[in-house]
Design a protein around this motif. Structure first.
Motif, PDB file in Angstrom:
ATOM      1  N   GLU A 148       5.490  -4.393 -13.116  1.00 50.44           N
ATOM      2  CA  GLU A 148       4.090  -4.341 -13.520  1.00 50.44           C
ATOM      3  C   GLU A 148       3.338  -3.372 -12.606  1.00 50.44           C
ATOM      4  O   GLU A 148       3.834  -2.984 -11.556  1.00 50.44           O
ATOM      5  CB  GLU A 148       3.449  -5.726 -13.474  1.00 50.44           C
ATOM      6  CG  GLU A 148       3.375  -6.326 -12.089  1.00 50.44           C
ATOM      7  CD  GLU A 148       2.818  -7.752 -12.084  1.00 50.44           C
ATOM      8  OE1 GLU A 148       2.548  -8.304 -13.153  1.00 50.44           O
ATOM      9  OE2 GLU A 148       2.666  -8.311 -10.978  1.00 50.44           O
ATOM     10  N   VAL A 149       2.140  -3.018 -13.001  1.00 56.42           N
ATOM     11  CA  VAL A 149       1.265  -2.202 -12.174  1.00 56.42           C
ATOM     12  C   VAL A 149       0.088  -3.075 -11.762  1.00 56.42           C
ATOM     13  O   VAL A 149      -0.592  -3.659 -12.598  1.00 56.42           O
ATOM     14  CB  VAL A 149       0.783  -0.945 -12.933  1.00 56.42           C
ATOM     15  CG1 VAL A 149      -0.203  -0.162 -12.084  1.00 56.42           C
ATOM     16  CG2 VAL A 149       1.973  -0.084 -13.347  1.00 56.42           C
ATOM     17  N   VAL A 150      -0.132  -3.173 -10.447  1.00 54.51           N
ATOM     18  CA  VAL A 150      -1.216  -3.980  -9.887  1.00 54.51           C
ATOM     19  C   VAL A 150      -2.052  -3.070  -9.000  1.00 54.51           C
ATOM     20  O   VAL A 150      -1.528  -2.473  -8.054  1.00 54.51           O
ATOM     21  CB  VAL A 150      -0.663  -5.175  -9.067  1.00 54.51           C
ATOM     22  CG1 VAL A 150      -1.795  -5.958  -8.433  1.00 54.51           C
ATOM     23  CG2 VAL A 150       0.190  -6.070  -9.949  1.00 54.51           C
ATOM     24  N   ASP A 151      -3.334  -2.942  -9.332  1.00 53.42           N
ATOM     25  CA  ASP A 151      -4.233  -2.069  -8.576  1.00 53.42           C
ATOM     26  C   ASP A 151      -3.671  -0.656  -8.447  1.00 53.42           C
ATOM     27  O   ASP A 151      -3.723  -0.045  -7.388  1.00 53.42           O
ATOM     28  CB  ASP A 151      -4.519  -2.653  -7.182  1.00 53.42           C
ATOM     29  CG  ASP A 151      -5.266  -3.961  -7.246  1.00 53.42           C
ATOM     30  OD1 ASP A 151      -6.074  -4.133  -8.187  1.00 53.42           O
ATOM     31  OD2 ASP A 151      -5.048  -4.821  -6.364  1.00 53.42           O
TER      32      ASP A 151
END
Length: 113
Positions: A62-65
């Motif tokens: 996933e991509v977080v910030d």
């Protein structure tokens, strides 16, 4: 298969479920009582090697910030290797206790040696 301490701690960290890199770093530090501190380069090199050996795998990305995050999990073979290494270390610790004439459950201090 004897594991390096860092690899053993990484597998042990993943034994309760998937973690991302920082989660592995934090859990390894806790498991080692602050003695083992993994840097990012060391961690990701070890994760790549353990993944290549089929002991762990990526289960989620996933991509977080704006940052890419991968979650790793222990595979069946990894759990087997971890259990075998734990048994080996248990036998080794029992031998060490016997040779040092230490009583089970008694804390080891300089005075008891």
């Amino acid at each position: 298969m004897a594991l390096r301490e860092q690899s053993y701690l990484i597998l042990l960290a993943l034994s309760e479920g998937p973690l991302h890199g920082y989660g592995v770093i934090k859990t390894v530090r806790e498991l080692s009582e602050g003695r083992v501190r993994l840097g990012a380069g060391t961690l990701y090199g070890a994760l790549d090697r353990l993944s290549g050996e089929g002991l762990i795998g990526v289960v989620k990305e996933e991509v977080v910030d704006g940052r890419h995050r991968r979650y790793y999990d222990l595979r069946g073979e990894g759990r087997t290797v971890l259990a075998e290494e734990t048994a080996r270390l248990t036998r080794l610790a029992a031998t060490a206790r016997q040779r040092l004439n230490l009583l089970p459950g008694r804390p080891v201090t300089r005075a008891t040696l």
